[in-house]
Design a protein around this motif. Structure first.
Motif, PDB file in Angstrom:
ATOM      1  N   TYR A   1       9.276  40.609   1.508  1.00  0.00           N
ATOM      2  CA  TYR A   1       7.985  39.636   1.610  1.00  0.00           C
ATOM      3  C   TYR A   1       8.004  38.754   3.163  1.00  0.00           C
ATOM      4  CZ  TYR A   1       4.351  36.623   1.776  1.00  0.00           C
ATOM      5  OH  TYR A   1       2.891  35.952   2.114  1.00  0.00           O
ATOM      6  N   LEU A   2       9.137  38.125   3.173  1.00  0.00           N
ATOM      7  CA  LEU A   2       9.349  37.211   4.415  1.00  0.00           C
ATOM      8  C   LEU A   2       9.901  38.088   5.582  1.00  0.00           C
ATOM      9  CD1 LEU A   2      11.200  34.188   2.412  1.00  0.00           C
ATOM     10  CD2 LEU A   2       8.851  34.416   3.637  1.00  0.00           C
ATOM     11  N   ILE A   3      10.526  38.966   5.448  1.00  0.00           N
ATOM     12  CA  ILE A   3      11.066  40.028   6.441  1.00  0.00           C
ATOM     13  C   ILE A   3       9.935  40.576   7.100  1.00  0.00           C
ATOM     14  CG2 ILE A   3      12.506  41.914   7.203  1.00  0.00           C
ATOM     15  CD1 ILE A   3      14.796  40.784   5.228  1.00  0.00           C
ATOM     16  N   PHE A   4       9.126  41.493   6.232  1.00  0.00           N
ATOM     17  CA  PHE A   4       8.113  42.076   6.681  1.00  0.00           C
ATOM     18  C   PHE A   4       6.817  41.411   7.336  1.00  0.00           C
ATOM     19  CE2 PHE A   4      10.160  45.446   3.814  1.00  0.00           C
ATOM     20  CZ  PHE A   4      10.728  46.065   5.182  1.00  0.00           C
TER      21      PHE A   4
ATOM     22  N   THR B   1       3.530  39.183  11.406  1.00  0.00           N
ATOM     23  CA  THR B   1       2.739  38.036  12.062  1.00  0.00           C
ATOM     24  C   THR B   1       3.339  37.368  13.050  1.00  0.00           C
ATOM     25  OG1 THR B   1       3.717  36.531  10.473  1.00  0.00           O
ATOM     26  CG2 THR B   1       1.573  37.693   9.742  1.00  0.00           C
ATOM     27  N   ASP B   2       4.626  37.723  13.618  1.00  0.00           N
ATOM     28  CA  ASP B   2       5.402  37.182  14.597  1.00  0.00           C
ATOM     29  C   ASP B   2       5.926  35.972  14.067  1.00  0.00           C
ATOM     30  OD1 ASP B   2       5.411  39.255  16.457  1.00  0.00           O
ATOM     31  OD2 ASP B   2       3.188  38.625  17.164  1.00  0.00           O
ATOM     32  N   GLY B   3       6.037  35.539  12.994  1.00  0.00           N
ATOM     33  CA  GLY B   3       6.643  34.114  12.272  1.00  0.00           C
ATOM     34  C   GLY B   3       5.707  33.088  12.522  1.00  0.00           C
TER      35      GLY B   3
ATOM     36  N   ALA C   1       5.205  31.588   4.795  1.00  0.00           N
ATOM     37  CA  ALA C   1       6.420  30.786   4.491  1.00  0.00           C
ATOM     38  C   ALA C   1       6.485  30.204   3.296  1.00  0.00           C
ATOM     39  CB  ALA C   1       6.697  30.173   5.861  1.00  0.00           C
ATOM     40  N   TYR C   2       5.403  29.230   3.099  1.00  0.00           N
ATOM     41  CA  TYR C   2       5.242  28.560   1.983  1.00  0.00           C
ATOM     42  C   TYR C   2       5.381  29.358   0.718  1.00  0.00           C
ATOM     43  CZ  TYR C   2       3.667  25.145  -1.378  1.00  0.00           C
ATOM     44  OH  TYR C   2       3.604  24.253  -2.469  1.00  0.00           O
TER      45      TYR C   2
END
Length: 174
Positions: free
Chosen positions: A128-131, A136-138, A144-145
């Motif tokens: 989830y975080l990687i994709f 979203t370009d981070g 993140a939350y």
């Protein structure tokens, strides 16, 4: 006889501390020590974990009030887990020297299952975080939350799973 290493001394300390706490709580919550009641605690924890996972997904969708639901989840989680630990004798995290061979084998099996489940479930927040970061370009703070809550939920599940397995499978005390 060889001199005790730092690890040996620490394990001896852990065993003494475990046995002291075991004596302290040996007679606590007697009505909750039956298999049926322990299973109620395990089901309660499972429902709490499902709720925590749902809260993390709600956070991923940007629902502003969703993080407030984490507090009631914690208010339910902590007493349930504490009660399960007490009524199951904390066998899931007991030191080796405090257990007999049968209990040691059961504990190690439950820990192995807990580790396997943790490793596999942890792939969900990782992907989830990687994709999500790529998509979203981070820049998505909700993502993140939510990913942090997902990872925390998985770690809680994995940490509690040995006690849950032992609480579910152990027979009624004599």
């Amino acid at each position: 006889m060889p001199e005790a290493t730092l690890i040996d001394r620490y394990q001896a300390y852990r065993t003494r501390r475990f046995l002291k706490h075991e004596r302290t709580y040996a007679n606590s919550l007697p009505a909750w020590r039956s298999r049926q009641r322990r299973r109620m605690l395990v089901v309660g924890l499972a429902i709490t974990f499902a709720f925590m996972a749902t809260v993390s997904v709600m956070c991923a969708f940007g629902i502003e009030w969703a993080p407030l639901l984490w507090l009631p989840a914690c208010l339910v989680f902590f007493p349930l887990y504490l009660m399960l630990q007490i009524v199951s004798g904390r066998q899931g995290d007991a030191p080796d020297a405090a257990l007999d061979e049968y209990e040691l084998a059961q504990r190690n099996s439950a820990r192995s299952i807990g580790l396997t489940v943790t490793q596999n479930l942890m792939l969900l927040p990782i992907f989830y975080l990687i994709f999500g970061a790529v998509r979203t370009d981070g820049t998505d703070t909700d993502m993140a939350y939510a990913g942090g809550l997902m990872a925390l939920t998985v770690l809680l599940i994995g940490g509690c799973l040995p006690a849950m397995i032992l609480g579910w499978t152990r027979p009624d005390p004599d």
